[in-house]
Design a protein around this motif. Structure first.
Motif, PDB file in Angstrom:
ATOM      1  N   SER A 256       8.278 -10.837  10.836  1.00 41.99           N
ATOM      2  CA  SER A 256       8.132 -10.646  12.283  1.00 41.99           C
ATOM      3  C   SER A 256       6.656 -10.436  12.581  1.00 41.99           C
ATOM      4  O   SER A 256       5.860 -10.216  11.669  1.00 41.99           O
ATOM      5  N   VAL A 257       6.318 -10.478  13.854  1.00 42.40           N
ATOM      6  CA  VAL A 257       4.917 -10.285  14.227  1.00 42.40           C
ATOM      7  C   VAL A 257       4.498  -8.843  13.917  1.00 42.40           C
ATOM      8  O   VAL A 257       3.404  -8.596  13.400  1.00 42.40           O
ATOM      9  N   GLN A 258       5.394  -7.898  14.171  1.00 41.80           N
ATOM     10  CA  GLN A 258       5.080  -6.503  13.853  1.00 41.80           C
ATOM     11  C   GLN A 258       4.798  -6.343  12.356  1.00 41.80           C
ATOM     12  O   GLN A 258       3.859  -5.682  11.950  1.00 41.80           O
ATOM     13  N   GLU A 259       5.625  -6.999  11.558  1.00 40.18           N
ATOM     14  CA  GLU A 259       5.451  -6.859  10.116  1.00 40.18           C
ATOM     15  C   GLU A 259       4.211  -7.616   9.622  1.00 40.18           C
ATOM     16  O   GLU A 259       3.570  -7.206   8.656  1.00 40.18           O
ATOM     17  N   LEU A 260       3.872  -8.703  10.293  1.00 42.26           N
ATOM     18  CA  LEU A 260       2.619  -9.410   9.969  1.00 42.26           C
ATOM     19  C   LEU A 260       1.451  -8.443  10.083  1.00 42.26           C
ATOM     20  O   LEU A 260       0.571  -8.391   9.224  1.00 42.26           O
ATOM     21  N   ALA A 261       1.442  -7.699  11.193  1.00 37.76           N
ATOM     22  CA  ALA A 261       0.361  -6.744  11.421  1.00 37.76           C
ATOM     23  C   ALA A 261       0.406  -5.648  10.365  1.00 37.76           C
ATOM     24  O   ALA A 261      -0.613  -5.294   9.763  1.00 37.76           O
ATOM     25  N   TYR A 262       1.596  -5.133  10.124  1.00 37.94           N
ATOM     26  CA  TYR A 262       1.765  -4.032   9.165  1.00 37.94           C
ATOM     27  C   TYR A 262       1.301  -4.455   7.776  1.00 37.94           C
ATOM     28  O   TYR A 262       0.526  -3.768   7.122  1.00 37.94           O
ATOM     29  N   LEU A 263       1.788  -5.611   7.351  1.00 38.26           N
ATOM     30  CA  LEU A 263       1.498  -6.028   5.979  1.00 38.26           C
ATOM     31  C   LEU A 263       0.046  -6.488   5.807  1.00 38.26           C
ATOM     32  O   LEU A 263      -0.495  -6.440   4.711  1.00 38.26           O
ATOM     33  N   THR A 264      -0.578  -6.940   6.891  1.00 38.83           N
ATOM     34  CA  THR A 264      -1.998  -7.269   6.800  1.00 38.83           C
ATOM     35  C   THR A 264      -2.793  -6.009   6.466  1.00 38.83           C
ATOM     36  O   THR A 264      -3.650  -6.007   5.573  1.00 38.83           O
ATOM     37  N   ALA A 265      -2.476  -4.932   7.161  1.00 38.50           N
ATOM     38  CA  ALA A 265      -3.149  -3.662   6.887  1.00 38.50           C
ATOM     39  C   ALA A 265      -2.842  -3.190   5.465  1.00 38.50           C
ATOM     40  O   ALA A 265      -3.736  -2.733   4.739  1.00 38.50           O
ATOM     41  N   GLU A 266      -1.584  -3.312   5.073  1.00 37.18           N
ATOM     42  CA  GLU A 266      -1.173  -2.942   3.715  1.00 37.18           C
ATOM     43  C   GLU A 266      -1.919  -3.776   2.675  1.00 37.18           C
ATOM     44  O   GLU A 266      -2.340  -3.274   1.633  1.00 37.18           O
ATOM     45  N   ALA A 267      -2.052  -5.071   2.977  1.00 39.57           N
ATOM     46  CA  ALA A 267      -2.676  -5.985   2.024  1.00 39.57           C
ATOM     47  C   ALA A 267      -4.093  -5.531   1.684  1.00 39.57           C
ATOM     48  O   ALA A 267      -4.497  -5.540   0.519  1.00 39.57           O
ATOM     49  N   PHE A 268      -4.834  -5.102   2.693  1.00 39.98           N
ATOM     50  CA  PHE A 268      -6.201  -4.627   2.430  1.00 39.98           C
ATOM     51  C   PHE A 268      -6.167  -3.383   1.540  1.00 39.98           C
ATOM     52  O   PHE A 268      -6.944  -3.261   0.592  1.00 39.98           O
ATOM     53  N   ASN A 269      -5.275  -2.460   1.872  1.00 35.57           N
ATOM     54  CA  ASN A 269      -5.206  -1.218   1.085  1.00 35.57           C
ATOM     55  C   ASN A 269      -4.765  -1.485  -0.350  1.00 35.57           C
ATOM     56  O   ASN A 269      -5.368  -0.981  -1.301  1.00 35.57           O
ATOM     57  N   LEU A 270      -3.714  -2.266  -0.494  1.00 34.49           N
ATOM     58  CA  LEU A 270      -3.177  -2.531  -1.837  1.00 34.49           C
ATOM     59  C   LEU A 270      -4.191  -3.299  -2.680  1.00 34.49           C
ATOM     60  O   LEU A 270      -4.392  -3.019  -3.860  1.00 34.49           O
ATOM     61  N   SER A 271      -4.816  -4.277  -2.040  1.00 32.73           N
ATOM     62  CA  SER A 271      -5.775  -5.103  -2.749  1.00 32.73           C
ATOM     63  C   SER A 271      -6.929  -4.251  -3.291  1.00 32.73           C
ATOM     64  O   SER A 271      -7.390  -4.439  -4.416  1.00 32.73           O
ATOM     65  N   GLU A 272      -7.374  -3.301  -2.482  1.00 28.89           N
ATOM     66  CA  GLU A 272      -8.453  -2.417  -2.931  1.00 28.89           C
ATOM     67  C   GLU A 272      -7.974  -1.445  -3.990  1.00 28.89           C
ATOM     68  O   GLU A 272      -8.672  -1.165  -4.968  1.00 28.89           O
ATOM     69  N   GLU A 273      -6.763  -0.923  -3.779  1.00 28.77           N
ATOM     70  CA  GLU A 273      -6.240   0.069  -4.720  1.00 28.77           C
ATOM     71  C   GLU A 273      -6.140  -0.538  -6.126  1.00 28.77           C
ATOM     72  O   GLU A 273      -6.532   0.080  -7.110  1.00 28.77           O
ATOM     73  N   TYR A 274      -5.621  -1.755  -6.190  1.00 30.32           N
ATOM     74  CA  TYR A 274      -5.377  -2.354  -7.501  1.00 30.32           C
ATOM     75  C   TYR A 274      -6.462  -3.346  -7.938  1.00 30.32           C
ATOM     76  O   TYR A 274      -6.426  -3.843  -9.052  1.00 30.32           O
ATOM     77  N   ARG A 275      -7.367  -3.662  -7.049  1.00 30.22           N
ATOM     78  CA  ARG A 275      -8.374  -4.709  -7.318  1.00 30.22           C
ATOM     79  C   ARG A 275      -7.689  -6.020  -7.697  1.00 30.22           C
ATOM     80  O   ARG A 275      -8.024  -6.664  -8.688  1.00 30.22           O
ATOM     81  N   ILE A 276      -6.712  -6.386  -6.863  1.00 28.00           N
ATOM     82  CA  ILE A 276      -6.011  -7.665  -7.020  1.00 28.00           C
ATOM     83  C   ILE A 276      -6.044  -8.348  -5.647  1.00 28.00           C
ATOM     84  O   ILE A 276      -5.732  -7.707  -4.647  1.00 28.00           O
ATOM     85  N   PRO A 277      -6.430  -9.634  -5.585  1.00 25.71           N
ATOM     86  CA  PRO A 277      -6.388 -10.303  -4.280  1.00 25.71           C
ATOM     87  C   PRO A 277      -4.971 -10.327  -3.735  1.00 25.71           C
ATOM     88  O   PRO A 277      -4.011 -10.478  -4.497  1.00 25.71           O
ATOM     89  N   ALA A 278      -4.838 -10.147  -2.430  1.00 27.81           N
ATOM     90  CA  ALA A 278      -3.511 -10.113  -1.818  1.00 27.81           C
ATOM     91  C   ALA A 278      -3.348 -11.293  -0.885  1.00 27.81           C
ATOM     92  O   ALA A 278      -4.289 -11.699  -0.204  1.00 27.81           O
ATOM     93  N   MET A 279      -2.149 -11.847  -0.884  1.00 29.76           N
ATOM     94  CA  MET A 279      -1.864 -12.980   0.002  1.00 29.76           C
ATOM     95  C   MET A 279      -0.757 -12.629   0.978  1.00 29.76           C
ATOM     96  O   MET A 279       0.258 -12.060   0.594  1.00 29.76           O
TER      97      MET A 279
END
Lengths: 250, 178, 352
Positions: free
Chosen positions: C143-166
């Motif tokens: 959903s559009v709400q989840e797109l926004a949510y997961l975009t924010a998550e993607a930045f956090n997770l990607s930094e936390e684990y040092r893995i690129p997120a898609m």
């Protein structure tokens, strides 16, 4: 009492070069590091190294280094510089990297006037992979993939990067220099220094093409290689400044 | 009726997507669940444009409307394409200025509006979508005129607030014809 | 009280990225994700950020590589053919353990394919796409709400684990508008980045961002280390949503847009007394295997907008304990709830 008349630049590490005897990379590394020392920018410099013989240049540099994929150094440098506008970012690339697989990145970082410095080693051959034809190999040049000599009918003509980029409005400084003699090496250092100063002063894209030797893959002695550079390369790749926005303005 | 699965369809440039946005925005203001899905790609340029709007009290599953209960057809290809998909008892709104045939089905409510001509008489052919919207409001009762006016005021950017009045004039004209 | 705005999915990604501290966006135009670039082009200059239209997808991902190595939050987006071009860069970014976010609004393929929504890049996204032993964290919003949510998550997770997120979306999710409330997205959590190549300032040893290790044992050691990190992610990051699974005879597995078609289909099936349930993987890598051990249907059905690329993950997750069926449309065709309902009935007839 002894007096120091020459010191290895601080930004150059103690590590011995892995480059072949007579290869110009060592000379150019030293020139770049001297310039970085003289401009006192070691702590704010980030190099982007290519795929090619200089792929492990970080062993010789005393500053941060990012290793790029083949040909992508100007794009990587763009990302770095846009993220860190107050840092000094330069790419160090060979002819296969810059003028073949990375042509698009080269041309577009130049036309954007990206505020980076590009050090371009043109030795008319692929060194690391063992001597294949480069985009800059001269007509008739024998390499592993042009065993009968570069045939311009089927393999095309060498790319003159400086002349090509000089047609663009973006770049601020374009020069071709050589490593074949002491006076030329002095000229080379002047050009490299200017290319870095330009960046420090926010003048935009500067590139210095450095005609270089590859005795091993040319099948020559270091002395013969310098001879070839002088007699065959310089006539095809004339030395000089192809663009200098400052001079135009003055 | 306060919920709906709507297909709005016509030529690119008729304001099909905008009509859908107004419905979607009104639904959001009312606290409803909604989705708005445009057709996209080259067909937008001069070809047909359509948009799917779903308004419901519950979470919306697929945002793709396959069985609309409301169809607004603003050109003949749209009527041809979607007529058969409308649910039994649903509504088909036809801009009869641009569509020279009648709806073939007799199990749906059909509303013919001379929308493009009326809009032209109001001084702007581009308001045909608003005339159609007005007739849709009256026939389906999905939103009130006031709710739509409120929506326009809230959804249009400052630079386009001046259009609220002319848009609403067209909406009211369409409303009065049903 | 927080406020909802009506936004296209592609634009919501842009807004969420900006709110997540992303100030560096490098893109190249391609349908159907161009609204994201357009949004960034409009917004970034106003907030001191960088929007740069690169000369190619290849350059764009390498600009991300450069910016990420400098330690900033960087992002690029594209759609299928463009992601193929970016795959080289993704391999390098993964190899250099750099964080970044890449959006793929999938369209029909292979080749130039089409521009309508598809999910046929599942293998490319979950198996790496580029060369070498590596993974991306793959998030699939519906959903559009989840797109926004997961975009924010993607930045956090990607930094936390040092893995690129898609973010793996599709043309429809990107183009559709739904209300979105940005107050509901996660706050940025910034990781320390002592590894960043941002200039030594003469205060530390030099940093090197590198991916070449000519000594096999050294390269192997690095790949092993990365794999350990992947194991932690596999353990900690499995996300999914499920419903109606407890008594289900059949569980439909689907992600992204398709999961919404399935939601409607399950409602129809339940209203007819058919015991259908649903599992929706939100992380496609790591695949949410654990939940498959907790359910006991007579069969699974994977519904996709591809030719069954997720089927093998479902089979692996349930250890092939029950039959795993497949229904899909592809090339830009979206399955309808009725088609899914019919397929379920067909399967249950066979089972009984």
């Amino acid at each position: 009492m002894s007096k120091t008349i020459y010191e290895k630049p601080h930004s150059l590490t103690e590590t011995n070069f892995h480059y072949c005897p007579g290869c110009s990379h060592g000379i150019v590394h030293k020139l770049v590091c001297e310039v970085i020392d003289e401009l006192e920018i070691e702590g704010k410099t980030i190099a982007v190294e290519p795929v090619g013989c200089a792929v492990t240049a970080h062993n010789y540099f005393n500053f941060d280094v990012v290793q790029a994929a083949h040909g992508r150094a100007p794009a990587v440098a763009t990302g770095l510089k846009r993220a860190l506008p107050d840092r000094v970012v330069f790419t160090y690339q060979g002819d296969g990297d810059l003028a073949s697989i990375g042509t698009a990145e080269t041309v577009h970082s130049a036309t954007r006037g990206e505020n980076i410095t590009v050090i371009f080693i043109n030795n008319t051959i692929y060194g690391m992979t063992g001597g294949q034809m480069a985009p800059t190999s001269l007509p008739g040049q024998v390499t592993q993939t042009s065993p009968y000599g570069r045939d311009t009918h089927t393999q095309g003509y060498p790319v003159r990067i400086c002349e090509m980029l000089a047609t663009l409005d973006g770049p601020s400084y374009i020069a071709r220099v050589s490593t074949d003699s002491v006076p030329h090496i002095k000229e080379a250092k002047k050009a490299i220094k200017k290319a870095f100063e330009n960046q420090v002063n926010g003048k935009g894209f500067s590139i210095v093409e450095i005609l270089s030797t590859c005795p091993t893959n040319w099948g020559m002695s270091p002395v013969e290689a310098m001879e070839r550079l002088r007699k065959e390369m310089i006539p095809y790749y004339p030395l000089g400044v192809f663009k200098d926005v400052e001079e135009v303005n003055e | 009726m306060k919920n709906g699965e709507v297909i709005l369809a016509g030529f690119g440039g008729q304001g099909i997507l905008f009509m859908g946005k107004i419905l979607a925005f009104a639904a959001m203001i009312e606290g409803k669940k909604l989705s708005w899905l445009p057709s996209y790609g080259p067909e937008m340029r001069g070809g047909t444009a359509n948009c799917h709007v779903i308004i419901d009290d519950n979470e919306i599953g697929s945002p793709i409307v396959t069985r609309p209960n409301i169809l607004v057809a603003m050109n003949k290809p749209s009527l041809d394409k979607f007529e058969d998909t409308v649910l039994e008892g649903g509504y088909i709104f036809v801009d009869k200025s641009l569509i020279d045939r009648n709806v073939k089905r007799d199990d749906v409510k059909t509303i013919y509006i001379d929308a493009t001509k009326i809009a032209d008489d109001l001084g702007n052919k581009g308001l045909a979508n608003m005339v159609m919207l007005g007739s849709l409001l009256k026939a389906t009762d999905i939103f009130t005129i006031d709710e739509i006016e409120d929506t326009m005021k809230k959804s249009l950017p400052k630079s386009k607030q001046a259009l609220v009045e002319s848009n609403m004039k067209a909406v009211k004209e369409g409303y009065s014809l049903v | 009280m927080s406020e909802k705005v009506l936004m296209k999915g592609n634009e919501a990604i842009g807004e969420a990225a900006i709110r997540s501290g992303c100030r560096h966006f490098f893109g190249y135009p391609i349908t159907p994700q161009t609204e994201l670039s357009a949004y960034m082009a409009k917004k970034m200059p106003k907030i001191g950020g960088v929007f740069l239209q690169a000369e190619s997808e290849v350059a764009a991902i390498n600009m991300v590589y450069g910016a990420a190595s400098a330690g900033v939050r960087a992002m690029t987006s594209s759609s299928s053919p463009g992601i193929s071009l970016k795959s080289e860069g993704l391999s390098y970014i993964a190899a250099a353990d750099l964080p970044c976010v890449v959006v793929n609004m999938v369209r029909g393929g292979p080749g130039l394919g089409g521009i309508q929504p598809a999910q046929s890049d599942y293998f490319q996204a979950t198996r790496g796409g580029g060369h070498g032993d590596y993974h991306l964290i793959v998030l699939a919003p519906n959903s559009v709400q989840e797109l926004a949510y997961l975009t924010a998550e993607a930045f956090n997770l990607s930094e936390e684990y040092r893995i690129p997120a898609m973010i793996l979306g599709d043309g429809t999710i990107g183009q559709m508008m739904e209300p979105v409330d940005f107050d509901l997205i996660p706050e940025p959590v910034y990781a320390q980045k002592p590894w960043a190549t941002n200039g030594t300032e003469g205060k530390r040893e030099k940093n090197v961002t590198e991916t070449l290790f000519l000594e096999p044992s050294e390269l192997e050691e690095r790949v092993f280390e990365r794999e350990k990190k992947y194991d932690v992610v596999r353990e900690n990051l499995q996300r999914y949503k499920s419903h109606d699974t407890d008594d289900a005879d059949i569980i439909i597995v689907s992600y992204g847009l398709t999961s919404r078609v399935v939601e409607t289909a399950v409602k129809i099936l339940r209203s007819e007394g058919i015991k259908a349930g649903a599992i929706r993987p939100i992380t496609l890598w790591p695949f949410p295997e654990k939940v498959f051990k907790e359910v006991h249907p007579k069969a699974f059905l994977s519904v996709e907008m591809s030719m069954g690329q997720m089927v093998e993950d479902v089979k692996l997750a349930c250890d092939c304990s029950v039959p795993v069926h497949f229904f899909g449309r592809t090339g830009g065709v979206i399955p309808t709830p009725d088609e899914v309902v019919n397929k379920v009935k067909e399967i249950l007839k066979e089972v009984e």
